[in-house]
Design a protein around this motif. Structure first.
Motif, short mmCIF file in Angstrom:
data_model
loop_
_atom_site.label_atom_id
_atom_site.label_comp_id
_atom_site.label_asym_id
_atom_site.label_seq_id
_atom_site.Cartn_x
_atom_site.Cartn_y
_atom_site.Cartn_z
N GLU A 1 -5.75 34.94 33.24
CA GLU A 1 -5.79 35.79 34.43
C GLU A 1 -7.22 36.07 34.87
N GLU A 2 -8.10 36.38 33.92
CA GLU A 2 -9.48 36.62 34.27
C GLU A 2 -10.17 35.34 34.74
N ALA B 1 -8.68 32.90 36.40
CA ALA B 1 -8.21 32.67 37.76
C ALA B 1 -8.90 33.59 38.76
N LYS B 2 -9.19 34.81 38.33
CA LYS B 2 -9.84 35.76 39.23
C LYS B 2 -11.30 35.39 39.48
N LYS C 1 -7.99 33.71 28.29
CA LYS C 1 -7.91 34.73 29.34
C LYS C 1 -7.61 34.06 30.68
#
Length: 551
Positions: A420-421, A423-424, A418
């Motif tokens: 993207e998650e 990085a967030k 994951k």
């Protein structure tokens, strides 16, 4: 500046403690082997009347790794462990590391949908399960996943006491099409698997978050994370080979994985396991094994206070007590101290911080904030910097409430598959925790609540924890949980769910009046519902979603 200056705090409150420590081992297997070399005949695991020495655990985990290799298991593959607090959990986890694999810990309360989701997401090729869990749950979903090998085992292994309070109705169950773990270990006992040496940044295990804000995510906990926070437990609390670790937290949870298994492997201190928690049996076990250290949810300590064999001397040896995973009402700490004579030290962290990021030093008592009534979760541990930030990410000064952002060697590498998650949640490697709190002028940290649990009552912000802490001051209240529920006039209003202590009584109206006398008008609960038990996760976290659904 809200970043915590640990050197100043340690010099003021904990003279002699270093501000930073160095990670001593490249991986958790080396950490364990050092303990075996020091004291091979010392107990590694105690399970009722059963004993496994460090030497025996080394042999058993070698055999498990050799068995995996024989089944075609390769480095980097995942082994899912679906079991209660039994010795086989430790054997499977350590054996997986010796085979170069990644352990995936799974909540034994998970049912078909949840199990299938985690097996699929992790890509596990091996499943280790208790026989009853395989029969009732796993057998139905394994064909839909990539699991090639299933290893089953019984909770009756490694002990002969068969205490009816724990094992009533438990029996050995033949599981066709699976490998029996006892037979597997016997067949490969004495065989050494190919020597594997994971790097510090290699993933040791995937620990799945609870999924309260979406599908569960597998936090990638590295060997460096594990070794660092095992050392933190050892050095912060002062745990050595003469200690005895009482395993009250679930082993699948980050607290059990690090605060029980990892510290035991590092310190060479025996780990006492009890399959499932029974308060009376736990007290008897502390006395029989002279347990000295434990860490677990406050709900466990509440249960111990209400056990039939609770008395002042019941936990005499258990002098190093920590609690994390759920908020701790100050009144409960006082009640526990009055009952058993021991202080419960707060400890705070998340799955993504590999257990602690903050803790109260042993022997110190956490302050209670006079304005909110919140008990401090302590101060950041070694090598750790924590900032309090506003919604724009700017640092807030002491006393102001914002989100905790944590950076340190215990912060995980990200979430499995994951990006993207990851990085967030982890920009530049610093974890945005989602927890809201503040730091006082002395450097102590306080958690107010989760961002998502804030109640907006007619434009006023209400934090459930503050209301819960007030309710806990009532002598009839055993547990309390507060949520916001729809209200035509205020938008949201405050509702409390309460369970009562045995032999005590209180009406909803009495509890509302009690809170009203002690809180601002917009904070006290307008509604109170009394339940036999407050719904919680197995780790003691309140299931607020379930409570909101009832309203």
């Amino acid at each position: 500046m809200s970043a915590y200056d640990e050197k100043v705090w340690l010099a003021r409150y904990a003279p002699g403690q270093p501000a930073e420590i160095t990670v001593e081992f490249d991986n958790a297997v080396e950490m364990f082997r050092a303990s075996v070399a020091r004291s091979p005949e010392a107990d590694a695991i105690r399970y009722f009347d059963g004993r496994i020495t460090l030497r025996e655990l080394d042999e058993l985990t070698d055999a498990f790794a050799a068995g995996l290799a024989d089944a075609g298991f390769g480095a980097g593959e995942r082994v899912a462990i679906y079991a209660q607090n039994v010795p086989q959990f430790v054997i499977a986890q350590l054996g997986t590391w010796k085979a170069g694999g990644i352990a995936v810990s799974i909540n034994p309360m998970n049912k078909e949908r949840e199990l299938e989701q985690l097996l699929t997401d992790s890509g596990a090729t091996v499943l280790v399960a208790l026989q009853s869990l395989y029969r009732d749950v796993a057998a139905k979903v394994v064909p839909n996943t990539g699991v090639r090998t299933v290893i089953t085992t019984s909770e009756l292994e490694y002990q002969t006491r068969n205490d009816e309070r724990i094992f009533a109705g438990v029996e050995r169950i033949p599981c066709a099409g699976t490998l029996d773990m006892a037979e597997l270990l016997s067949r490969f006992r004495g065989q050494a698997p190919p020597r594997v040496s994971p790097g510090p940044d290699d993933v040791a295990f995937l620990t799945y978050t609870s999924g309260t804000t979406g599908p569960p995510k597998g936090a990638m906990t590295t060997h460096r994370n594990v070794v660092f926070n095992a050392q933190t437990y050892r050095d912060w609390i002062g745990i050595g080979p003469d200690d005895v670790v009482l395993g009250i937290a679930p082993l699948f949870h980050i607290t059990g994985l690090v605060g029980h298994i990892a510290i035991s492997l590092l310190a060479g201190a025996p780990l006492v396991l009890m399959y499932r928690l029974d308060p009376a049996v736990t007290i008897e076990t502390v006395q029989a094994e002279q347990a000295t250290f434990t860490v677990g949810s406050i709900t466990v300590f509440i249960a111990l206070m209400n056990a039939p064999n609770a008395d002042k001397d019941a936990l005499a040896s258990l002098t190093k007590i920590y609690s994390g995973g759920a908020p701790i009402p100050p009144s409960t700490v006082t009640a526990f101290q009055d009952t058993f004579g021991h202080y419960i030290h707060n400890i705070y962290g998340l799955t993504e911080t590999t257990s602690p990021s903050h803790a109260v030093p042993l022997g110190s008592e956490a302050p209670v904030d006079p304005a909110s009534g919140a008990l401090s979760v302590g101060v950041p541990i070694y090598n750790t910097v924590v900032r309090i930030v506003d919604d724009e990410g700017k640092d807030l000064p002491p006393g102001e409430i914002g989100e905790l952002v944590t950076a340190g060697p215990q912060v995980v590498a990200g979430y499995w598959n994951k990006p993207e998650e990851s990085a967030k949640a982890l920009p530049d490697g610093a974890l945005h925790t989602g927890d809201v709190g503040y730091m006082d002028a002395e450097g102590w940290f306080y958690i107010v609540d989760r961002k998502k649990d804030q109640i907006n009552a007619g434009g006023y912000k209400v934090w459930p924890r503050e209301v819960e802490d007030v309710l806990y001051e009532h002598d009839a209240v055993r547990e309390a949980a507060v949520v916001g529920v729809p209200d035509e006039y205020r938008g949201e209003t405050v509702k409390a769910f309460v369970s009562l202590r045995p032999g005590r009584s209180a009406t909803p109206e009495e509890l509302i009046a009690f809170a009203k006398e002690r809180m601002a008008a917009y904070k006290y609960p307008r509604l109170v519902e009394i339940l036999d038990d407050i719904p919680k996760t197995v780790t003691g976290k309140l299931l607020r979603r379930e409570l909101r659904a009832r309203s």
